[in-house]
Design an enzyme around this catalytic site. Sequence first.
Site, PDB file in Angstrom:
ATOM      1  CB  CYS A   1      -0.961  -0.040   1.185  1.00 21.76           C
ATOM      2  SG  CYS A   1      -2.237   1.236   1.156  1.00 21.76           S
ATOM      3  CG  LEU A   2       2.250   5.338   2.549  1.00 21.34           C
ATOM      4  CD1 LEU A   2       1.841   6.380   1.512  1.00 21.34           C
ATOM      5  CD2 LEU A   2       2.114   5.912   3.959  1.00 21.34           C
TER       6      LEU A   2
ATOM      7  CG  ASN B   1      -7.962   1.722   2.149  1.00 18.43           C
ATOM      8  OD1 ASN B   1      -8.470   2.708   1.610  1.00 18.43           O
ATOM      9  ND2 ASN B   1      -7.610   1.718   3.425  1.00 18.43           N
TER      10      ASN B   1
ATOM     11  N   GLY C   1      -5.769   5.856  -2.486  1.00 13.23           N
ATOM     12  CA  GLY C   1      -6.207   6.978  -3.309  1.00 13.23           C
ATOM     13  C   GLY C   1      -5.097   7.549  -4.160  1.00 13.23           C
TER      14      GLY C   1
ATOM     15  CG  HIS D   1      -4.459  -3.707   2.080  1.00 12.67           C
ATOM     16  ND1 HIS D   1      -3.823  -3.284   3.238  1.00 12.67           N
ATOM     17  CD2 HIS D   1      -4.776  -2.581   1.401  1.00 12.67           C
ATOM     18  CE1 HIS D   1      -3.789  -1.962   3.264  1.00 12.67           C
ATOM     19  NE2 HIS D   1      -4.353  -1.513   2.154  1.00 12.67           N
TER      20      HIS D   1
ATOM     21  CD  GLU E   1      -3.205  -6.406   4.792  1.00 21.07           C
ATOM     22  OE1 GLU E   1      -3.896  -5.384   4.929  1.00 21.07           O
ATOM     23  OE2 GLU E   1      -2.423  -6.570   3.833  1.00 21.07           O
TER      24      GLU E   1
END
Length: 379
Positions: free
Chosen positions: A267-268, A309, A311, A351, A353
């Site tokens: 993600c990030l 998740n 943006g 993700h 997980e």
Amino acid sequence: MNFTPALLALEDGSLFHGISIGAPGQTVGEVVFNTAMTGYQEILTDPSYARQIVTLTYPHIGNTGVNPEDEESAGVHAAGLVIRDLPPLVSSWRSRESLPDYLTRFGVVAIANIDTRRLTRILREKGAQNGCIMAGEIDEQAALAAARGFPGLKGMDLAKEVSTAEIYDWTEGTWQLGSGHAPAPASSPYKVVAYDFGVKRNILRMLVDRGCQVTVVPAQTPAAQVLAMQPDGVFLSNGPGDPEPCDYAISAIREIVDTGIPTYGICLGHQLLGLASGARTVKMKFGHHGANHPVQDLDSKRVMISSQNHGFAVDENTLPGNVKATHRSLFDGTLQGIARTDRPAFSFQGHPEASPGPHDVAPLFDRFIELMKPQGVRK
């Protein structure tokens, strides 16, 4: 039953009147929609949702209540919650609290009984909107002004806001029916330092399940301090906000990767690895938020369903020669994974997980373990 009135106002002037199902007051943030049918508690407690008002598109939310075992962090990070319908009864043997009581306890302003289909269409067509939820005393003009006054997530460094303040060890494994969260295995041969940019607990649990001694460090921890711990691998966690302002993380990741220590980002953390490797990131129109996103592995051509998740995204057109694309979204073609060709470093935008969501991409954790084995790249 008497319900407290509530209002959702969007920066484009759209107004949605409903009822309050959380704390009284006002909240502002970027309004996004999530298409997951389950996992509302995990979504609310995911630090990646900091400063975001989450709209859940599934119509019935709150059916199973909440419980401590399903939390992904120590509290609710979402700025607010928007749902269609709150069922009057909770039905789950694991439930310890109703959703409204939980939201009220954490001071979360939330609204129900609005047309979430109309709201989702607005967000899909116009892009993520800044918004305001007002519960109690309603003032439409004040709510619109608050929504329009929110600066937006572009340029906002939130990782250091949600990160841990102290270094700590994590020893809890994943949850199993009948036994709860598993303890760490007797043998944990891999020492992993995990950067907390807003880490979800299930990520740490999946590392523990695979024999990792996990030490979690704050987002602003210098590379020298991490290297002094002599880790076998470094993990870059998920988190909220814009990756580009996180200069402290980008420079630390660049230094760590250059040493040849296996590095894995989600993600990030994926976006930060991209920036540290010379790529650029872009703000998406309405992002990816849900548990049904198809992603293709570009090497095997295998299609996996993933939880998403985010943006922001790494711009594939800016990848330097030593970074290859590994995964791509089948919804919109955006880049979903990268790997360094000159270092044992890779990352995934979604993700693996889950929590909530499918586990199709969980083998990426096993790839990280393989890189840390004696026969791996570094050793």
